[in-house]
Write a protein that holds these residues in place. Structure first.
Motif, short mmCIF file in Angstrom:
data_model
loop_
_atom_site.label_atom_id
_atom_site.label_comp_id
_atom_site.label_asym_id
_atom_site.label_seq_id
_atom_site.Cartn_x
_atom_site.Cartn_y
_atom_site.Cartn_z
N THR A 109 38.52 -16.37 -17.58
CA THR A 109 39.56 -15.02 -18.21
C THR A 109 38.55 -13.88 -19.00
O THR A 109 37.94 -14.10 -19.60
CB THR A 109 40.63 -15.32 -19.86
N GLY A 110 39.51 -12.60 -18.02
CA GLY A 110 37.76 -11.77 -18.93
C GLY A 110 36.90 -11.74 -18.16
O GLY A 110 35.16 -11.08 -18.69
N GLY A 111 36.03 -12.66 -17.25
CA GLY A 111 34.94 -11.92 -16.75
C GLY A 111 34.12 -13.40 -17.35
O GLY A 111 33.07 -13.70 -17.28
N LYS A 112 34.19 -14.54 -17.96
CA LYS A 112 33.32 -15.30 -19.30
C LYS A 112 34.06 -16.35 -18.64
O LYS A 112 34.60 -16.97 -18.52
CB LYS A 112 33.83 -15.07 -20.86
N ILE A 113 32.89 -17.25 -18.82
CA ILE A 113 32.95 -18.38 -18.58
C ILE A 113 33.19 -19.11 -19.85
O ILE A 113 32.36 -18.89 -20.94
CB ILE A 113 31.48 -19.20 -18.21
N ALA A 114 33.46 -20.59 -19.93
CA ALA A 114 33.80 -21.13 -21.11
C ALA A 114 32.74 -21.83 -21.64
O ALA A 114 32.39 -22.43 -20.52
CB ALA A 114 35.53 -21.56 -21.50
N PRO A 115 32.52 -22.54 -22.37
CA PRO A 115 32.11 -23.83 -23.00
C PRO A 115 32.38 -24.83 -22.22
O PRO A 115 32.08 -25.81 -21.75
CB PRO A 115 31.55 -23.55 -24.04
N ASP A 116 33.11 -24.51 -22.58
CA ASP A 116 34.44 -26.37 -21.85
C ASP A 116 34.18 -26.57 -20.29
O ASP A 116 34.18 -27.37 -19.81
CB ASP A 116 35.75 -26.35 -22.56
N THR A 117 34.41 -24.66 -19.85
CA THR A 117 34.65 -24.87 -18.52
C THR A 117 33.38 -25.47 -17.73
O THR A 117 33.05 -25.98 -16.58
CB THR A 117 34.62 -23.69 -17.80
N LEU A 118 32.07 -24.59 -18.24
CA LEU A 118 30.22 -24.71 -18.06
C LEU A 118 30.75 -26.42 -18.24
O LEU A 118 29.63 -27.54 -17.13
CB LEU A 118 29.67 -23.97 -19.23
N SER A 313 42.85 -9.40 -9.65
CA SER A 313 43.72 -9.52 -11.29
C SER A 313 43.61 -11.36 -11.45
O SER A 313 44.14 -12.09 -12.43
CB SER A 313 45.12 -9.06 -11.07
N ARG A 314 42.08 -11.15 -10.74
CA ARG A 314 41.73 -13.19 -11.30
C ARG A 314 41.35 -13.93 -12.78
O ARG A 314 41.74 -14.45 -12.79
CB ARG A 314 40.23 -13.53 -10.18
N SER A 315 40.86 -12.70 -13.69
CA SER A 315 40.99 -13.95 -14.37
C SER A 315 41.74 -13.01 -15.68
O SER A 315 40.77 -11.81 -16.92
CB SER A 315 39.48 -13.28 -15.00
N LEU A 316 42.53 -12.73 -15.12
CA LEU A 316 44.01 -11.84 -15.98
C LEU A 316 44.12 -12.65 -17.85
O LEU A 316 43.54 -13.91 -16.88
CB LEU A 316 44.72 -11.31 -15.99
N PRO A 317 44.13 -12.58 -18.47
CA PRO A 317 44.35 -13.77 -19.37
C PRO A 317 45.91 -14.55 -19.04
O PRO A 317 46.82 -13.82 -18.44
CB PRO A 317 44.78 -11.92 -21.16
#
Length: 354
Positions: A109-118, A313-317
């Protein structure tokens, strides 16, 4: 009203004045001039890092591609957000300069990589010669959605990456805007959080054409001078790159420009928020705005001469969507420190009224 990019306006006055001031007389070429040599102690003091290596270049694409070239071998994998600038807007330059390494985009979301995703992606990879091994992570700060990675988020991602044997690069095209938003020090947002190499951007924040690759690990800096030369980014008249960076940093000019841009973005967002039917896809944290506009308003703005980009709109909340009759647009707010006073207010008022 041109909101299409941070690059459509000219350079700031102090930077232009510095170029002219250092134009006279003879100086050694190819980076051996006093201005270029003076950048290393200047950046070391700014980032509080006594071994920092500094490599000025003319473009952000060169900074990113050359930085990743020293981090990722030809058979390696570089992880980034799926909408990262290095993946979508650099015409394959990172892959070219790494001689075939692959970029792999992760959602967020918002162009950010979440730690769990990584961590989930890295933990799920097989360790086989048929699989390209991950070697680096690159983070955009600000992100392509105008969001800021907090120092804690950067540190968490760096811990995971380093734990899996990766190095970490930061694409700091809007580094100053992120720093202004967080109110932390350059050291806290980079090497103290675990960043190994930073592409330090200046062109989007007042410079004519100047960036710097800042390397916090000597082992990664060893070959960069040769790679920079092979790429054509050691300028014969290097003093003019150094003059821009010197003026950019002097008297905190870079921070003043970024703070002004962020304030103008927040002010424009406040005005847009009072228009019926307009809402922001993400909160305004830097100098980029992503309003979702009714189609009629979008058409009226374009007829009136407003320039801005359509955006993905791929990384919308979660729970947010662009509904029928709406179009998601991006307004990259173009406000420099040199555009203060009445000129900035007038541009903002026009955008605000519309």
């Amino acid at each position: 009203m041109n909101f299409a990019s941070d690059n459509v306006v000219g350079a700031s006055a102090p930077i232009l004045e510095a170029i002219v001031r250092h134009n006279g007389g003879a100086m050694p070429a190819y980076g051996a001039d006093p201005l270029t040599l003076g950048l290393t102690p200047r950046f070391r003091a700014l980032f509080q890092h006594e071994d920092l290596a500094v490599f000025p270049v003319a473009t952000g694409t060169a900074a990113n591609a050359l930085a990743l070239a020293v981090m990722v071998p030809p058979f390696g994998l570089c992880l980034c957000h799926e909408e990262a600038h290095v993946m979508e807007d650099e015409c394959g330059a990172p892959e070219f300069y790494t001689h075939g390494a692959k970029l792999h985009g992760l959602p967020g979301t918002g162009g950010k990589i979440a730690p769990d995703t990584l961590d989930g992606f890295l933990s799920g990879l097989t360790r086989h010669v048929k699989q390209m091994p991950p070697r680096a992570l690159t983070l955009s700060q600000l992100t392509e959605s105008g969001q800021v990675y907090t120092v804690e988020e950067i540190a968490a991602l760096c811990r995971i990456a380093h734990g899996h044997g990766l190095t970490v690069h930061m694409d700091g095209a809007r580094f100053a805007n992120a720093l202004s938003a967080l109110g932390c020090s350059p050291a806290e947002m980079t090497w103290r959080a675990g960043i190994d190499i930073l592409s330090f951007g200046a062109s989007k924040n007042g410079a004519l054409a100047a960036e710097a690759i800042l390397v916090f690990r000597q082992d990664l800096a060893d070959t960069l001078e040769y790679r920079r030369k092979r790429a054509g980014h050691i300028l014969s008249k290097g003093r003019f790159l150094a003059a821009q960076l010197e003026a950019y940093l002097a008297d905190d000019h870079w921070l003043a420009n970024a703070a002004h841009a962020n304030r103008m973005a927040a002010r424009l967002a406040e005005g847009l928020g009072r228009i019926p039917g307009v809402r922001l896809a993400w909160p305004v944290q830097g100098n980029e705005l992503f309003p979702i506009l009714p189609d009629g308003l979008d058409e009226a703005l374009r007829r009136g001469g407003a320039l801005y980009y359509d955006w993905t709109s791929r990384s919308l909340p979660a729970g947010e969507a662009v509904r029928a009759g709406e179009g998601e647009e991006v307004l990259d707010l173009l406000r420099r420190g040199r555009e203060g006073g009445d000129q900035a207010d007038h541009r903002l008022a026009r955008a605000h009224r519309l």
